[in-house]
Design an enzyme around this catalytic site. Structure first.
Site, mmCIF file in Angstrom:
data_model
loop_
_atom_site.group_PDB
_atom_site.id
_atom_site.type_symbol
_atom_site.label_atom_id
_atom_site.label_comp_id
_atom_site.label_asym_id
_atom_site.label_seq_id
_atom_site.Cartn_x
_atom_site.Cartn_y
_atom_site.Cartn_z
ATOM 1 N N HIS A 240 0.018 19.678 15.071
ATOM 2 C CA HIS A 240 -1.168 19.904 15.917
ATOM 3 C C HIS A 240 -2.057 21.034 15.406
ATOM 4 C CE1 HIS A 240 1.680 17.836 18.628
ATOM 5 N NE2 HIS A 240 0.592 17.229 19.052
ATOM 6 N N GLU B 184 4.481 25.219 18.328
ATOM 7 C CA GLU B 184 4.311 25.213 16.875
ATOM 8 C C GLU B 184 4.216 26.632 16.312
ATOM 9 O OE1 GLU B 184 2.704 20.705 16.278
ATOM 10 O OE2 GLU B 184 1.293 22.297 15.791
ATOM 11 N N ARG C 42 -13.648 25.047 44.295
ATOM 12 C CA ARG C 42 -15.094 24.993 44.061
ATOM 13 C C ARG C 42 -15.631 23.707 44.678
ATOM 14 N NH1 ARG C 42 -14.335 27.821 38.988
ATOM 15 N NH2 ARG C 42 -15.974 29.386 38.781
ATOM 16 N N ARG D 148 -16.514 35.190 42.484
ATOM 17 C CA ARG D 148 -16.519 34.139 43.494
ATOM 18 C C ARG D 148 -16.939 34.631 44.877
ATOM 19 N NH1 ARG D 148 -13.646 29.594 42.428
ATOM 20 N NH2 ARG D 148 -14.555 28.981 44.410
HETATM 21 N N1 URA Z 1 -12.604 30.158 33.918
HETATM 22 C C1 URA Z 1 -12.073 29.603 35.024
HETATM 23 O O1 URA Z 1 -11.084 28.876 34.950
HETATM 24 N N2 URA Z 1 -12.657 29.872 36.213
HETATM 25 C C2 URA Z 1 -13.757 30.625 36.342
HETATM 26 O O2 URA Z 1 -14.249 30.809 37.452
HETATM 27 C C3 URA Z 1 -14.298 31.193 35.175
HETATM 28 C C4 URA Z 1 -13.707 30.952 33.970
#
Ligand code: URA
Length: 273
Positions: free
Chosen positions: A14, A90, A178, A233
């Site tokens: 890989h 690996e 989200r 967030r």
């Molecule tokens: N990467 C993620 O998984 N979530 C985010 O909110 C930002 C970067």
């Protein structure tokens, strides 16, 4: 523990390079993004030192650089747990023993700003990959040695850093609660999950660290993780890797370089296998 090392000239399926090409590197720095491997190797390496491309294969783009005169591998993992686990299998066979993930993340606690860095000491296992190595009751925990080196290096270079637990999700949208996705649908199991992680003091969401920690432990490797904050967030679901983050990137890189130098001095990274 049985250890099935690859022959020096075996090209690993890989990642696309052989153990001999690693020139004895036992430390690997693991960005997610293949496009970050080359600039990261250049930023981490000794000034005036060589950066050498090893392979570009699938999500794995690999470069060698020298830190403190010692070869260090930079190898992208791609996104998500499965490609992290394949990479670790690996790299372990090629003689790598220390792993530092360098990624991006979304913060879920107040007081963490875009461009800050988060050093994860553990991760909530919202992924599937780790379950192929250890039952869910088994914790996803960083190597104390690697984490200590990252913290000391962040402190030394003045990086704005936070240390804590990540929630590592297999999905960017539902698993990280989200709603700005194609359908906006989030399964019942994940609705209000962010509030629960906040209540439990979790700092951030990302997608690879739990798989990294569990797989590393299962393979007898030592892993740590440092992520740059590209989403906050508490103020929205969007990602912003713009000017603020770009300005802070060199502090993340200085932290990783400092940590590798510290590991070379204090751990057994130079002992070989
Ligand atoms: N990467 C993620 O998984 N979530 C985010 O909110 C930002 C970067």
């Amino acid at each position: 523990m049985k250890r099935n090392y690859a022959a020096a000239d075996e090209v690993l399926y890989h990642v696309g390079f052989s153990p001999a090409e690693l020139e004895g590197a036992t430390v690997a720095v693991l960005p997610g993004d293949p496009g970050r491997a080359e600039p990261l190797a250049e930023a981490l390496g000794d000034s005036g030192g060589d950066v050498r491309k090893l392979a570009v294969h699938r999500e794995y783009t690999s470069y060698l650089c020298q830190i403190g005169g010692v070869e260090v591998l930079v190898c992208s993992t791609g996104m998500g747990g499965p490609s992290v686990a394949i990479c670790l299998e690996e790299l372990a066979r090629a003689g790598v023993r220390y792993l530092i993930r360098v990624g991006t993340t979304g913060a879920i606690q107040p007081g963490i700003k875009l461009g800050d860095i988060i050093i994860n000491k553990a991760a909530v296992r919202l992924d599937g990959t780790g379950r192929h190595y250890a039952p869910l009751a088994f914790p996803a925990v960083a190597s104390f040695t690697v984490t200590e080196a990252l913290i000391a290096a962040a402190e030394a270079c003045g990086a704005p850093y936070h240390v804590g637990i990540s929630a590592s999700s297999d999905t960017f949208w539902p698993g990280q609660e989200r709603y700005d996705s194609f359908t906006g649908y989030v399964r019942k199991a994940f609705r209000e999950s962010m509030a629960e992680w906040q209540q439990l003091g979790v700092l951030n969401y990302e997608m690879e660290t739990a798989a990294l920690f569990v797989t590393a432990q299962a393979l007898g490797l030592k892993a740590g993780a440092v992520c740059g904050v590209v989403a906050q967030r508490l103020s929205g679901e969007g990602v912003n890797a713009g000017a603020v983050y770009q300005k802070a990137l060199h502090l993340q890189e200085a932290t990783v370089r400092g940590a590798v130098l510290k590991l070379q001095k204090e751990a057994d990274v130079l002992c070989g296998l």
